[in-house]
Write a protein that holds these residues in place. Structure first.
Motif, PDB file in Angstrom:
ATOM      1  N   UNK A   1       0.852  -1.187   0.000  1.00 54.51           N
ATOM      2  CA  UNK A   1       0.000   0.000   0.000  1.00 54.51           C
ATOM      3  C   UNK A   1       0.885   1.235   0.000  1.00 54.51           C
ATOM      4  N   UNK A   2       0.631   2.153  -0.921  1.00 57.90           N
ATOM      5  CA  UNK A   2       1.455   3.348  -0.984  1.00 57.90           C
ATOM      6  C   UNK A   2       0.634   4.537  -1.458  1.00 57.90           C
ATOM      7  N   UNK A   3       1.275   5.699  -1.453  1.00 59.72           N
ATOM      8  CA  UNK A   3       0.633   6.937  -1.877  1.00 59.72           C
ATOM      9  C   UNK A   3       1.545   8.097  -1.533  1.00 59.72           C
ATOM     10  N   UNK A   4       1.383   9.206  -2.234  1.00 63.13           N
ATOM     11  CA  UNK A   4       2.218  10.366  -1.974  1.00 63.13           C
ATOM     12  C   UNK A   4       1.897  11.019  -0.651  1.00 63.13           C
TER      13      UNK A   4
ATOM     14  N   UNK B   1       2.196  -1.014   4.599  1.00 66.08           N
ATOM     15  CA  UNK B   1       2.085   0.437   4.403  1.00 66.08           C
ATOM     16  C   UNK B   1       3.493   0.976   4.155  1.00 66.08           C
ATOM     17  N   UNK B   2       3.802   1.266   2.890  1.00 64.91           N
ATOM     18  CA  UNK B   2       5.168   1.649   2.503  1.00 64.91           C
ATOM     19  C   UNK B   2       5.132   2.957   1.713  1.00 64.91           C
ATOM     20  N   UNK B   3       5.512   4.076   2.310  1.00 64.07           N
ATOM     21  CA  UNK B   3       5.448   5.367   1.608  1.00 64.07           C
ATOM     22  C   UNK B   3       6.253   5.390   0.308  1.00 64.07           C
ATOM     23  N   UNK B   4       7.430   4.795   0.305  1.00 61.67           N
ATOM     24  CA  UNK B   4       8.324   4.889  -0.858  1.00 61.67           C
ATOM     25  C   UNK B   4       8.388   3.580  -1.637  1.00 61.67           C
ATOM     26  N   UNK B   5       7.263   2.916  -1.758  1.00 65.22           N
ATOM     27  CA  UNK B   5       7.236   1.638  -2.461  1.00 65.22           C
ATOM     28  C   UNK B   5       7.628   1.807  -3.932  1.00 65.22           C
ATOM     29  N   UNK B   6       7.094   2.831  -4.584  1.00 67.48           N
ATOM     30  CA  UNK B   6       7.418   3.065  -5.998  1.00 67.48           C
ATOM     31  C   UNK B   6       8.878   3.454  -6.163  1.00 67.48           C
ATOM     32  N   UNK B   7       9.360   4.315  -5.268  1.00 68.09           N
ATOM     33  CA  UNK B   7      10.741   4.766  -5.359  1.00 68.09           C
ATOM     34  C   UNK B   7      11.721   3.613  -5.160  1.00 68.09           C
TER      35      UNK B   7
ATOM     36  N   UNK C   1       2.732  11.015  -9.582  1.00 65.54           N
ATOM     37  CA  UNK C   1       1.464  10.289  -9.609  1.00 65.54           C
ATOM     38  C   UNK C   1       1.455   9.276 -10.748  1.00 65.54           C
ATOM     39  N   UNK C   2       2.074   9.647 -11.884  1.00 63.82           N
ATOM     40  CA  UNK C   2       2.130   8.727 -13.031  1.00 63.82           C
ATOM     41  C   UNK C   2       2.960   7.486 -12.694  1.00 63.82           C
ATOM     42  N   UNK C   3       4.067   7.687 -11.977  1.00 67.36           N
ATOM     43  CA  UNK C   3       4.909   6.552 -11.582  1.00 67.36           C
ATOM     44  C   UNK C   3       4.138   5.592 -10.681  1.00 67.36           C
ATOM     45  N   UNK C   4       3.402   6.141  -9.729  1.00 72.40           N
ATOM     46  CA  UNK C   4       2.638   5.282  -8.821  1.00 72.40           C
ATOM     47  C   UNK C   4       1.492   4.588  -9.557  1.00 72.40           C
ATOM     48  N   UNK C   5       0.873   5.289 -10.492  1.00 68.90           N
ATOM     49  CA  UNK C   5      -0.232   4.681 -11.243  1.00 68.90           C
ATOM     50  C   UNK C   5       0.239   3.486 -12.058  1.00 68.90           C
ATOM     51  N   UNK C   6       1.476   3.546 -12.559  1.00 73.07           N
ATOM     52  CA  UNK C   6       1.992   2.448 -13.372  1.00 73.07           C
ATOM     53  C   UNK C   6       2.145   1.159 -12.574  1.00 73.07           C
ATOM     54  N   UNK C   7       2.412   1.262 -11.272  1.00 72.81           N
ATOM     55  CA  UNK C   7       2.586   0.047 -10.463  1.00 72.81           C
ATOM     56  C   UNK C   7       1.309  -0.365  -9.751  1.00 72.81           C
ATOM     57  N   UNK C   8       0.235   0.419  -9.914  1.00 78.18           N
ATOM     58  CA  UNK C   8      -0.992   0.189  -9.154  1.00 78.18           C
ATOM     59  C   UNK C   8      -1.862  -0.890  -9.792  1.00 78.18           C
ATOM     60  N   UNK C   9      -2.199  -1.906  -9.019  1.00 84.33           N
ATOM     61  CA  UNK C   9      -3.210  -2.867  -9.430  1.00 84.33           C
ATOM     62  C   UNK C   9      -4.597  -2.345  -9.086  1.00 84.33           C
TER      63      UNK C   9
END
Length: 300
Positions: A6-9, A111-117, A162-170
């Motif tokens: 779970x992540x988000x900015x 709950x991982x704030x920097x999951x995408x990074x 937001x685009x980076x996070x959207x790419x990894x979002x199921x």
């Protein structure tokens, strides 16, 4: 167990989503909380930080002066990399221990704030992103946390887009509305996807996929990335590719690795609904109608 990232900015409402999932029955593993625990006074993590960055980072009580550390690593890629090399392995170790304590049929929300990074998406069965428009996040952080606008914009700029996070979002949880709207969205996701997926995993069975379900290219690439990640844990020389729009192919570097691969793919959510060992594995995710073929593609 079903392992969810779970992540988000910053300011997206990720903590509120975690709370909603906890009330639905999820086991919550909070990476930020663990990151604080592993650098508490007397910990190996704090000792490593002091050795690396100096004893000036300790307050009069011997605890880590977090604002002082933030000043050092913010905007300094090398310093941040050194800090991450200390903290991240300790967080992973503690998170793994907590997962081992969970029930076999649990739904674990990481709950991982920097999951995408951190490029960690493929390690989870699914990634859920709490999405809130930047202007809404900015307004909330200024009004509810009293943050300075320039500081908020700087924090946002240092995170994935937001685009980076959207790419990894199921799955995307829209949090642009009321708190009740977010709870309703989390509840619907739990009911329609997470719980059925977890039940399939616990029963070691593939999902009954609707024949009309078609994956878009982004979802196909996420599925392939997860299969590749899972295969590498057993056979780092295995090759993975799409054989067609509905089938992922895995070619082991050694045919003797097939049994181990089948076991590992079971942990990743792929099972056979047919006792015939030549049958392909199928995803237990109700939204991913894919087969998984292990072996020589020409033998299908």
């Amino acid at each position: 167990m079903l392992d969810i990232g779970l992540t988000g900015g910053i300011g997206s409402g990720k903590s509120a989503a975690s709370t909603a999932f906890r009330e639905l029955g999820a086991v919550i593993i909070d990476a930020d909380q663990i990151a604080r625990e592993v650098v508490e006074p007397g910990s190996d993590g704090l000792e490593q930080i002091v050795r690396t960055f100096g004893a000036d980072l300790l307050d009069p009580q011997g605890a880590l002066d977090r604002p002082a550390l933030a000043e050092i690593v913010f905007g300094d890629d090398e310093a941040r990399a050194k800090l991450n090399a200390i903290v991240h392995p300790l967080v992973r170790q503690r998170s793994s221990a907590l997962k081992q304590q969970a029930a076999p049929d649990a739904i674990v929300i990481n709950d991982i704030p920097l999951l995408a990074e951190g490029s960690m998406a493929a390690a989870f069965h699914l990634v859920v992103v709490v999405h809130t428009p930047r202007d809404v996040r900015l307004k909330r952080l200024i009004e509810s946390r009293g943050m300075v606008e320039s500081d908020v914009r700087g924090r946002m700029a240092s995170q994935a887009s937001d685009a980076d996070r959207s790419r990894i979002a199921d799955a995307l949880l829209d949090n642009s509305g009321t708190p009740q709207d977010l709870v309703a969205a989390a509840t619907a996701l739990w009911r329609d996807r997470l719980k059925p997926y977890a039940d399939n995993l616990a029963a070691a069975r593939p999902a009954a996929h609707a024949s009309e379900t078609v994956l878009d290219e982004s979802a196909r690439q996420r599925a392939l990335a997860r299969v590749t990640f899972a295969a590498a844990a057993v056979d780092d020389a295995a090759t993975t590719t799409y054989l067609d729009e509905t089938t992922i192919g895995v070619r082991p570097s050694d045919p003797g690795n097939k049994t181990s691969l089948v076991r590992r793919f079971g942990e990743a959510g792929w099972f056979t609904g047919d006792p015939d060992s030549t049958a392909p594995l199928r995803s237990s995710d109700p939204r991913v109608p894919l087969d998984l073929h292990i072996g020589d593609p020409s033998a299908r």
